[in-house]
Design an enzyme around this catalytic site. Structure first.
Site, PDB file in Angstrom:
ATOM      1  CG  ASN A   1       3.718  -6.294  12.343  1.00  0.00           C
ATOM      2  OD1 ASN A   1       3.542  -6.451  13.557  1.00  0.00           O
ATOM      3  ND2 ASN A   1       4.266  -5.199  11.844  1.00  0.00           N
TER       4      ASN A   1
ATOM      5  NE  ARG B   1       7.867  -5.230  16.181  1.00  0.00           N
ATOM      6  CZ  ARG B   1       7.984  -4.130  16.928  1.00  0.00           C
ATOM      7  NH1 ARG B   1       7.260  -3.070  16.655  1.00  0.00           N
ATOM      8  NH2 ARG B   1       8.822  -4.112  17.942  1.00  0.00           N
TER       9      ARG B   1
ATOM     10  CE1 TYR C   1       0.723   8.023   2.283  1.00  0.00           C
ATOM     11  CE2 TYR C   1       1.174   5.743   1.702  1.00  0.00           C
ATOM     12  CZ  TYR C   1       0.377   6.684   2.294  1.00  0.00           C
ATOM     13  OH  TYR C   1      -0.781   6.284   2.920  1.00  0.00           O
TER      14      TYR C   1
ATOM     15  CE  LYS D   1       6.299   3.108   9.443  1.00  0.00           C
ATOM     16  NZ  LYS D   1       6.581   4.509   9.826  1.00  0.00           N
ATOM     17  CB  SER D   2       7.863  -2.738  10.592  1.00  0.00           C
ATOM     18  OG  SER D   2       9.055  -2.857  11.349  1.00  0.00           O
TER      19      SER D   2
ATOM     20  CE  LYS E   1      -3.711   4.893   0.622  1.00  0.00           C
ATOM     21  NZ  LYS E   1      -2.299   4.466   0.529  1.00  0.00           N
TER      22      LYS E   1
ATOM     23  CG  HIS F   1      -4.478   9.992   0.157  1.00  0.00           C
ATOM     24  ND1 HIS F   1      -3.126   9.916  -0.078  1.00  0.00           N
ATOM     25  CD2 HIS F   1      -4.642   9.538   1.419  1.00  0.00           C
ATOM     26  CE1 HIS F   1      -2.499   9.446   0.990  1.00  0.00           C
ATOM     27  NE2 HIS F   1      -3.410   9.211   1.915  1.00  0.00           N
TER      28      HIS F   1
ATOM     29  CG  ASP G   1      -1.829   1.225   1.259  1.00  0.00           C
ATOM     30  OD1 ASP G   1      -2.976   1.095   0.817  1.00  0.00           O
ATOM     31  OD2 ASP G   1      -1.383   2.299   1.725  1.00  0.00           O
TER      32      ASP G   1
END
Length: 279
Positions: free
Chosen positions: A239, A235, A50, A229-230, A75, A108, A45
């Site tokens: 997740n 991690r 971004y 997110k990471s 988006k 968005h 995503d």
């Protein structure tokens, strides 16, 4: 481990767990997406806003996988709500992501001072032309969604909204479900705020899972699509490992009861910011 998929209202299958790249710097994105793909993620995503679409495309292209096996969401930037601007933005995202078709393309923000009518018409055009497999929205409230249903041809397939145990948005999730709109949860752990909550810590300790796994599993059992997110591969793997257990109904209820109507992001009915302008 196989991630379950959800059928959108046009039949497109979307993985229920993905990897988000919000706030990941462009220079870190290729490494992060590569690590996510290594961990098993097949849903990324991103967003024009971004600034890392090109790097997402680079990472997928360089990875030893058919790019079609990776579901990509992006988006529309807030500055491109005019019809022709939105059409150009779709083409720019296709080029940056290095894809012939984007799996899911979202508006968005609804931008109450500007509106989203022309932007949605452009998304409908991109969908009709086969550039977009599915189209949807982000941060839309019920009154925005009713307008789309009443005034336009294509129903949104997805509504991506802020959801976490401190902002459960129960009514909006129910509205989405009633209108066959899949809910995607952004900020799923409230930027870490909920991980120290005593209720979540107690549940995690009792079932031998981490607080993050408990919260992400809560989202999954609510039926939402989630993309934590990471930057840390360990991690990311943690997740991803949320399909080998289930939360009991009582624990689901305890987590939902933590709601405070507390946002970590802007109120969609007030947010009109366009990148490049003062906030």
């Amino acid at each position: 481990m196989t991630v379950p998929t959800i059928a959108l209202n046009n039949g497109v299958q979307i993985p229920q767990l993905g990897f988000g790249v919000f706030q990941i710097k462009p220079q870190d994105t290729v490494q992060a997406v590569t690590a996510a793909l290594d961990a098993g993620y097949r849903h990324i995503d991103t967003a024009e806003m971004y600034g890392n679409e090109q790097q997402v495309g680079d990472a997928i292209k360089a990875y030893d996988i058919d790019p079609a096996e990776v579901f990509v969401t992006t988006k529309l930037n807030n500055g491109f709500h005019a019809y022709d601007d939105a059409l150009r933005a779709i083409d720019a995202s296709l080029a940056d992501l290095q894809r012939e078709q984007i799996d899911l393309f979202l508006i968005h923000w609804p931008l109450p001072a500007i509106g989203f009518d022309d932007a949605w018409r452009a998304l409908e055009k991109g969908y009709a032309d086969g550039k977009l497999r599915a189209i949807g929205v982000s941060n839309f409230q019920p009154h925005h969604l009713r307008r789309l249903h009443e005034e336009f041809t294509v129903r949104p397939a997805v509504n991506q909204i802020e959801v976490h145990p401190y902002l459960t948005q129960t009514d909006l999730l129910a509205f989405d479900a009633e209108h066959e709109i899949a809910t995607e949860a952004w900020s799923p752990i409230a930027q870490g705020l909920v991980l120290d909550d005593p209720v979540i810590v107690e549940i995690a300790g009792r079932i031998g899972r981490t607080p993050a796994q408990v919260v992400l599993r809560w989202h999954i059992q609510l039926g939402s699509i989630v993309f934590p997110k990471s930057l840390q591969p360990a991690r990311m793997a943690e997740n991803f490992d949320i399909f080998g257990f289930e939360l009991a109904d009582d624990d689901m209820a305890l987590i939902s009861a933590l709601n405070r109507d507390e946002r970590t992001g802007p109120n969609p009915d007030e947010f009109n910011w366009i990148p490049g302008t003062p906030r």
